[in-house]
Write a protein that holds these residues in place. Structure first.
Motif, PDB file in Angstrom:
ATOM      1  N   ILE A 175       0.852  -1.190   0.000  1.00 11.12           N
ATOM      2  CA  ILE A 175       0.000   0.000   0.000  1.00 11.12           C
ATOM      3  C   ILE A 175       0.883   1.234   0.000  1.00 11.12           C
ATOM      4  CG2 ILE A 175      -1.825   1.257   1.219  1.00 11.12           C
ATOM      5  CD1 ILE A 175      -2.622  -1.360   2.527  1.00 11.12           C
ATOM      6  N   SER A 176       0.575   2.155  -0.885  1.00  6.80           N
ATOM      7  CA  SER A 176       1.325   3.405  -0.941  1.00  6.80           C
ATOM      8  C   SER A 176       0.356   4.545  -1.222  1.00  6.80           C
ATOM      9  CB  SER A 176       2.409   3.336  -2.020  1.00  6.80           C
ATOM     10  OG  SER A 176       1.831   3.046  -3.290  1.00  6.80           O
ATOM     11  N   CYS A 177       0.893   5.748  -1.192  1.00  8.34           N
ATOM     12  CA  CYS A 177       0.076   6.931  -1.464  1.00  8.34           C
ATOM     13  C   CYS A 177       0.248   7.333  -2.924  1.00  8.34           C
ATOM     14  CB  CYS A 177       0.495   8.077  -0.549  1.00  8.34           C
ATOM     15  SG  CYS A 177      -0.491   9.572  -0.772  1.00  8.34           S
ATOM     16  N   PHE A 178      -0.848   7.770  -3.548  1.00 12.22           N
ATOM     17  CA  PHE A 178      -0.823   8.193  -4.943  1.00 12.22           C
ATOM     18  C   PHE A 178      -1.704   9.429  -5.065  1.00 12.22           C
ATOM     19  CE2 PHE A 178      -2.609   8.168  -9.232  1.00 12.22           C
ATOM     20  CZ  PHE A 178      -1.483   7.979 -10.018  1.00 12.22           C
ATOM     21  N   LEU A 179      -1.225  10.431  -5.784  1.00 14.86           N
ATOM     22  CA  LEU A 179      -2.012  11.638  -6.008  1.00 14.86           C
ATOM     23  C   LEU A 179      -2.750  11.502  -7.337  1.00 14.86           C
ATOM     24  CD1 LEU A 179       0.507  14.366  -4.808  1.00 14.86           C
ATOM     25  CD2 LEU A 179      -1.296  13.208  -3.507  1.00 14.86           C
ATOM     26  N   ALA A 180      -4.053  11.665  -7.307  1.00 12.42           N
ATOM     27  CA  ALA A 180      -4.891  11.411  -8.476  1.00 12.42           C
ATOM     28  C   ALA A 180      -4.418  12.188  -9.698  1.00 12.42           C
ATOM     29  CB  ALA A 180      -6.345  11.758  -8.154  1.00 12.42           C
ATOM     30  N   GLY A 193      -4.725  15.565  -7.844  1.00 17.22           N
ATOM     31  CA  GLY A 193      -3.898  15.749  -6.665  1.00 17.22           C
ATOM     32  C   GLY A 193      -4.527  15.246  -5.386  1.00 17.22           C
ATOM     33  N   THR A 194      -5.776  14.740  -5.454  1.00 17.88           N
ATOM     34  CA  THR A 194      -6.412  14.181  -4.259  1.00 17.88           C
ATOM     35  C   THR A 194      -5.649  12.937  -3.789  1.00 17.88           C
ATOM     36  OG1 THR A 194      -8.622  14.965  -4.874  1.00 17.88           O
ATOM     37  CG2 THR A 194      -8.518  13.089  -3.364  1.00 17.88           C
ATOM     38  N   PRO A 195      -5.345  12.805  -2.486  1.00 16.13           N
ATOM     39  CA  PRO A 195      -4.628  11.621  -2.001  1.00 16.13           C
ATOM     40  C   PRO A 195      -5.466  10.350  -2.152  1.00 16.13           C
ATOM     41  CG  PRO A 195      -4.496  13.417  -0.411  1.00 16.13           C
ATOM     42  CD  PRO A 195      -5.535  13.809  -1.419  1.00 16.13           C
ATOM     43  N   LEU A 196      -4.859   9.342  -2.715  1.00 20.26           N
ATOM     44  CA  LEU A 196      -5.489   8.032  -2.887  1.00 20.26           C
ATOM     45  C   LEU A 196      -4.577   6.967  -2.292  1.00 20.26           C
ATOM     46  CD1 LEU A 196      -6.359   8.283  -6.710  1.00 20.26           C
ATOM     47  CD2 LEU A 196      -7.838   8.964  -4.813  1.00 20.26           C
ATOM     48  N   TYR A 197      -5.193   5.836  -1.879  1.00 23.41           N
ATOM     49  CA  TYR A 197      -4.406   4.648  -1.614  1.00 23.41           C
ATOM     50  C   TYR A 197      -4.137   3.981  -2.959  1.00 23.41           C
ATOM     51  CZ  TYR A 197      -5.604   4.621   3.406  1.00 23.41           C
ATOM     52  OH  TYR A 197      -5.743   4.927   4.733  1.00 23.41           O
ATOM     53  N   GLN A 198      -2.888   3.562  -3.189  1.00 23.04           N
ATOM     54  CA  GLN A 198      -2.584   2.687  -4.325  1.00 23.04           C
ATOM     55  C   GLN A 198      -2.229   1.326  -3.741  1.00 23.04           C
ATOM     56  OE1 GLN A 198       0.094   4.005  -7.495  1.00 23.04           O
ATOM     57  NE2 GLN A 198       0.992   1.961  -7.541  1.00 23.04           N
ATOM     58  N   VAL A 219     -10.135   6.151  -2.885  1.00 23.95           N
ATOM     59  CA  VAL A 219     -10.216   7.514  -2.361  1.00 23.95           C
ATOM     60  C   VAL A 219      -9.805   7.486  -0.893  1.00 23.95           C
ATOM     61  CG1 VAL A 219     -11.687   9.514  -1.978  1.00 23.95           C
ATOM     62  CG2 VAL A 219     -12.032   8.089  -4.011  1.00 23.95           C
ATOM     63  N   GLY A 220      -8.726   8.212  -0.565  1.00 20.52           N
ATOM     64  CA  GLY A 220      -8.072   8.067   0.727  1.00 20.52           C
ATOM     65  C   GLY A 220      -8.937   8.304   1.940  1.00 20.52           C
TER      66      GLY A 220
END
Length: 238
Positions: A175-180, A193-198, A219-220
């Motif tokens: 699991i990492s962070c990804f900006l839309a 740029g919304t934070p998402l879980y990848q 969607v984070g």
């Protein structure tokens, strides 16, 4: 080892998280009620609420008060399908596309093959709100039927069980962070740029044969992950 007392703001945050996640309270006490119950200052309450708002756990509205924003809770160590993880929520799945593509290099080792893969793209909704964009890869050689199925409102795992009598028994997940980006923000109806879980997952049968690999963008502020372990000292990655 030195232990420090919890600050008043931390006490407030822990109390509210208890109400939200264990008591399942929707309408939370007012700031004044929280302050009086915990015998802390209003500033401490405000500080805790600011933190919970930033995490997406509460909403503070005029005339409505403090409302809990319950997240969908996913077990990191579970092997349930995403549909099952959503539990009793009203889930709908939009099948975007299925294509046959050359094996991505990052999946060569997982599938132990350089053949083609079936790529299935879907968006999952809860009450018409887009929450996840999912890309799933299957070996075309081993699961050719999957390319011909419309997965609108269908579970991948249920189809696997019906068509091939297989079901993932274990897997690996990161699991990492990804900006839309532009594409995903459009699909999930969020700002760029919304934070998402990848979430990257690799799932296997009992005999170590690979079944599928999936990339999910969640969607984070709508999800939280957890895991339970009886003895953390026995936990191993491999």
């Amino acid at each position: 080892m030195e232990f420090k007392e919890r600050t008043a703001a931390v006490q407030v945050q822990e109390y509210l998280e208890f109400l939200i996640h264990f008591k399942k309270v929707k309408e939370l006490p007012s700031q004044r009620e929280i302050s009086e119950k915990l015998q802390v200052s209003r500033n401490a309450v405000k500080h805790a609420l600011d933190g919970l708002k930033n995490e997406g756990q509460v909403l503070v509205k005029e005339r409505t008060g403090i409302i809990s924003n319950n997240k969908i809770d996913i077990n990191m160590l579970g092997m349930e399908s995403m549909t099952t993880e959503f539990k009793n929520k009203t889930v709908s799945i939009k099948h975007l596309a299925t294509t046959i593509e050359t094996m991505p290099k990052r999946l060569d080792h997982f599938f132990n093959s350089k053949g083609s893969v079936i790529k299935i793209e879907r968006v999952r909704f809860v009450k018409d709100i887009a929450l996840t964009y999912e890309i799933t890869y299957f070996s075309q050689k081993n699961f050719s039927k999957m390319a011909k199925i419309d997965f609108t409102n269908k579970s991948l795992y249920e189809v696997l069980e019906k068509e091939y009598h297989v079901r993932p028994s274990y897997g690996k997940e990161s699991i990492s962070c990804f900006l839309a980006d532009k594409k995903i923000s459009s699909l999930l109806k969020v700002k760029q740029g919304t934070p998402l879980y990848q979430v990257n997952s690799f799932n296997y049968q009992d005999d170590d044969l690979p079944i599928e690999s999936t990339i999910q963008y969640l969607v984070g502020n709508k999800f939280k992950y957890h895991f339970n372990a009886n003895n953390i000292y026995d936990y191993q990655e491999e």
